[in-house]
Design an enzyme around this catalytic site. Structure first.
Site, PDB file in Angstrom:
ATOM      1  N   GLY D 143       0.825  -1.193   0.000  1.00 18.24           N
ATOM      2  CA  GLY D 143       0.000   0.000   0.000  1.00 18.24           C
ATOM      3  C   GLY D 143       0.861   1.246   0.000  1.00 18.24           C
ATOM      4  O   GLY D 143       2.048   1.198   0.332  1.00 18.24           O
ATOM      5  N   CYS D 144       0.244   2.373  -0.371  1.00 19.68           N
ATOM      6  CA  CYS D 144       1.018   3.611  -0.468  1.00 19.68           C
ATOM      7  C   CYS D 144       1.457   4.098   0.907  1.00 19.68           C
ATOM      8  O   CYS D 144       2.626   4.425   1.113  1.00 19.68           O
ATOM      9  CB  CYS D 144       0.233   4.686  -1.211  1.00 19.68           C
ATOM     10  SG  CYS D 144      -1.426   4.986  -0.563  1.00 19.68           S
ATOM     11  N   PHE D 145       0.525   4.157   1.865  1.00 17.61           N
ATOM     12  CA  PHE D 145       0.916   4.603   3.207  1.00 17.61           C
ATOM     13  C   PHE D 145       1.934   3.657   3.842  1.00 17.61           C
ATOM     14  O   PHE D 145       2.909   4.111   4.436  1.00 17.61           O
ATOM     15  CB  PHE D 145      -0.315   4.737   4.110  1.00 17.61           C
ATOM     16  CG  PHE D 145      -1.203   5.905   3.776  1.00 17.61           C
ATOM     17  CD1 PHE D 145      -0.710   7.206   3.815  1.00 17.61           C
ATOM     18  CD2 PHE D 145      -2.531   5.725   3.433  1.00 17.61           C
ATOM     19  CE1 PHE D 145      -1.528   8.295   3.528  1.00 17.61           C
ATOM     20  CE2 PHE D 145      -3.358   6.802   3.141  1.00 17.61           C
ATOM     21  CZ  PHE D 145      -2.853   8.086   3.187  1.00 17.61           C
ATOM     22  N   THR D 147       4.207   1.923   2.405  1.00 14.99           N
ATOM     23  CA  THR D 147       5.522   2.143   1.804  1.00 14.99           C
ATOM     24  C   THR D 147       6.247   3.294   2.492  1.00 14.99           C
ATOM     25  O   THR D 147       7.385   3.156   2.958  1.00 14.99           O
ATOM     26  CB  THR D 147       5.388   2.416   0.291  1.00 14.99           C
ATOM     27  OG1 THR D 147       4.841   1.250  -0.333  1.00 14.99           O
ATOM     28  CG2 THR D 147       6.729   2.754  -0.330  1.00 14.99           C
ATOM     29  N   GLY D 148       5.567   4.448   2.584  1.00 14.19           N
ATOM     30  CA  GLY D 148       6.196   5.607   3.219  1.00 14.19           C
ATOM     31  C   GLY D 148       6.395   5.425   4.716  1.00 14.19           C
ATOM     32  O   GLY D 148       7.389   5.891   5.281  1.00 14.19           O
TER      33      GLY D 148
END
EC number: 1.2.1.38
Lengths: 336, 336, 336, 336
Positions: D143-145, D147-148
């Site tokens: 997921g994007c969140f 990853t960060g």
């Protein structure tokens, strides 16, 4: 392989040049100059270029030993360094307004000061000067508004379909450069639209001179600042001299640009978008609608920092040195 | 004290009406209707109106017992309810396009369907129809683009200084209404500028009809969507028939609007800003610059939801009922 | 009727003060001072205040003959003029950080210089100091982040429900003031989110000192700049010491703020919006969600220039002079 | 040279995949599927891809004859097609949440429905699973969140320096996908900051499970929507268990990521920017500041559509097929 220098590499156009040239297989960047940032790694100024291991240097332009120099310097500054760079044997693509005019009287009238080193230069809009650019030692890279405005108007002017153009442009704020001002202060330009230099913008005579070579036309121009970072949307209003259809107009554009690597002619009523060209060297041209008064609307979109500046400069370099035209500048836009 | 109903109170113009009327000492809001949100407190839809203790109701328009009804309903819907509201004895300010045209043929041509209840209405732009509005039972509140476009053009049309207008407008996204669409999807309209309905917008014939009453003029109009929430910046380009100065033009505007409570004429070369009028009922008009081709540029700014819709509707109400003109709508803009 | 002066009237908080005071029936503005803009009509700086007929004056603060003076001057500048204004017999609301601390050692540590005129002042957050403000001669108007952060945290700190707060705030760019900088340059802050003064912001000790009066709590604070013009959204993360429900938490807030004219407690899981409070003096507080780790999330929204600055300053004035608390600052938010 | 299909190619992640794969010298795109847009040229949906001559096709996933298939399909949809694609002999990179969890009970709890085809998959974050990805037939793209959030936290969790993380993320609107909703309506998200799924976002358990493999840690997570098109700025707050310095922390990060092609560790107090990584596959990590309470702040920036989705998916492909890791995804960010 050629050796390339960039004079004035700390601005937005300098950053774009560095990025494109870094990807060019036949280019070695030998210097990125900046007086203000001497000794500073470029990523302190261009945070996206962290992986390029280059520092700004304070080299006198005449001391560069390059095959090509890009001068990304302000109006009035370029004229002071271009002659000495040419003397070193390097060729030059100048991104300022100093060498864009054939008629230096027009330059002096609109820029408000004497040109100290008028030279013969080629106007670097590949779509009109491809062959001349190949052989040029000094190429004057077009202004951002002229790029979008000329490309949107050229076919109808060439065909003699119109004699008056009202060019209403909407520019992103990066066009105002890297230096903070009242105008670029976020609370002033966010949620706002501002006409500026309403009848006095220096890009007007540039558009007028270049289009004038293709037909008898009267250009009126007004730019607006819009809350957009990159991109220029140009709306060209003109009254058709003949009763032709939108389909006919589109055909005129299709024919005119059929071999151009960076111009895309959209469908009738299709609207060019800024994201379609963001970060890319493309110019999209569309609309071609005609109202009951015979007014034709043509709109174009470009990225002001790429096709409107550094991408076009690299395109000119590719032409000057016989590289493939689209080398290093063939990426597509960024949507969203 | 009058009793006022709002039909279609869940949209942006409904929210603005509620806010202005809530501050009006001579108005009691008796109903805010919405079929979709029946029984819902208004702050669930208009989060800024948390302190107003009102719920949406689903009342048939003909069952309202009011002195005045605002119909904030879509084109085509208003015509179905306005007649029955008038029959109850209430007066009406309609915010749709249904009653804006004197010539119903023009309406049907541009709106694309038959008008089922053509009635005599007064066009509610106080700057041209103040006296007629006072006595009217049915006032057609002007479109947002026509408000900004007509006010920017009226003095020069009245004086016969121009015969062709190119009106290039830039509108904030709230003008597209409360319903999410492709066009209003943040990633599509942020960092973008989009011309739309380039030669076919319904506000064009509205501007044409109204200005046509003041002079012989040909109106061409193109709107653009810009990444702004509220506000319309309108740029009017026209070629002057006589050789007059910018100062002269400004004087024409000063005289024309000298008694208007909501129109402010700026200085020559002064640019109207959206923040100057944000949230207010003012229209600022400026520029007045003239280029070498005799093209005059006039620009106006309004808040599309206030002077371009609900504020002007309250202004009309104030006129109809003999209240002070600026009552409840005299707040200044919001900058930044 | 009282006579009021504004020292430092050319910034954003000065503009807001002028607008609110202009609508106050018991206030006469006797002076708006600015050294830089002496003699200039205020609308050249505050374009939305075109209808206020006032010019900036360069008056020495000690020469003002007012009942109340707002000092909208920078940190370090206020301390130099507040004493002489008080000597004229005027009362003062200071919008700088100079008088916000009970403990001047903390001030000197975080502001980095010696305080030359430490005076006894009342911290002007009406929700905690209403009675003291009424009798004060010198009121220190709270910082913008402390206003949103303290109001979001106060009930749970008072109840002893938490002992550690992580306050993560997101502020609009107008909070950085009227002066263009690198940080406020549109291309730098548009389409970006920037943490800044990540562990060193001066508003942290202010929040710490004020909340410390209500309970034993350790405050950690990090602000972020977001591409918004007005508004602060504050997210308070804390671990609950007891196993209580969201409904219980909401009740604690409801009780705490039940008589407050400008604080609104939303429902559980209801999110405060910036448009709900834009241009208004309200603070909205919501969320109250609790995760599996016992972490509670409370979020608040304010307009940094109103409840976070000038609106609260007028609220303080209303208390000091016995005016109705909400006089001139009772407008609702602006959505959209 | 491998043959690659994209299932669900009309969304934003589909557009990015098409763009990256088009530049990949060892990839041939054999199909871009979309039921809704069958037969439509991709540039009608992805206006920036005008120069790619591909049409959407409506092919059953099991009928694809590819070496690799990217499934850019919604949660719950991927699980229905991934098994049949694997049966054709193709390998799969799935961009949905369906195969991200080792523990399918956690998946079912947070996604709210039964998983019909639980399979063994490798979590495709190259920084933790590089070797396993090389050999995998099914890779679950993070997921994007996560990853960060994971990249910003991993070194301190691995070193056992913290046991509680509060992750406060700020996401651009493109993360909400291509479909217009209330939340993505420009007037709702412009000039606003909105916490959402405040304690209930599905990316929380994903972060928790993955970090849990590296240390004993309790993850609390809250995302916010910010008026940005692309990009996620994640702020990680944590209390250090030991008294170490910022320099020490930076060293921990430097060592942890020293060989990573797409992670860049900034200096102490240097803030990651969204433009630094816009359009690129980089993750920048910075801050490392520690406050008086022993709270450490680490912030990371990624482009949610690239490192947070499609770029990382191509990175996984490069690993799976033994291509150079950075092939086709080595472009730098876009500033401004």
């Amino acid at each position: 392989m050629i050796e390339v220098g960039i004079v004035g590499a700390s601005g937005y156009t300098g950053g774009e040049l560095l990025k494109f040239l870094n990807n060019h297989p036949q280019v070695e960047i030998i210097a990125a100059t900046s007086r203000q940032f001497e000794g500073v790694p470029i990523h302190k100024v261009h945070p996206h270029l962290r992986d390029m291991n280059i520092q700004f240097e304070n080299i006198q332009p005449g001391d560069l030993d390059a095959d090509l120099v890009f001068t990304a310097t302000p109006h009035g500054a370029s004229m002071k360094i271009v002659p000495e760079i040419l003397e070193t044997g390097a060729r030059v693509v100048d991104l300022s307004g100093d060498y864009r005019f054939d008629d230096y009287d027009v330059y002096e009238k609109w820029y408000g000061f004497k040109h100290t080193h008028p030279l013969k230069a080629v106007y670097g809009l590949p779509e009109i000067n491809r062959e001349k650019i190949r052989g040029a030692d000094l190429v004057a890279n077009p202004g951002c508004f002229p790029t979008g405005g000329i490309l949107a108007s050229l076919p109808i002017v060439s065909e003699g379909l119109v004699d008056t153009l009202i060019i209403d442009s909407k520019s992103g704020v990066s066009g105002a450069g890297v230096k903070p001002t009242e105008k670029t202060h976020y609370p002033n330009c966010s949620d706002n639209v501002s006409p500026y230099a309403v009848t006095s913008h220096r890009h007007m005579p540039e558009i007028q001179e270049k289009l004038g070579n293709f037909g008898d036309v009267r250009v009126s121009f007004t730019p607006h600042l819009v809350p957009v970072t990159r991109g220029i949307l140009t709306t060209v209003h003109s009254f058709l001299k003949e009763d032709v259809s939108s389909d006919y107009i589109k055909e005129v554009y299709d024919n005119f640009y059929k071999d151009e690597p960076f111009v895309r002619v959209l469908d009738v009523s299709e609207v060019p978008g800024l994201s379609s060209v963001r970060g890319s060297n493309y110019c999209h041209i569309g609309c071609f609608d005609i109202d009951e008064n015979g007014r034709l609307v043509v709109a174009s979109s470009i990225d002001n920092l790429v096709k409107g500046a550094s991408g076009q400069a690299v395109h000119n370099m590719n032409l000057m040195f016989g590289f493939p035209e689209t080398e290093a500048i063939d990426q597509m836009g960024m949507h969203p």
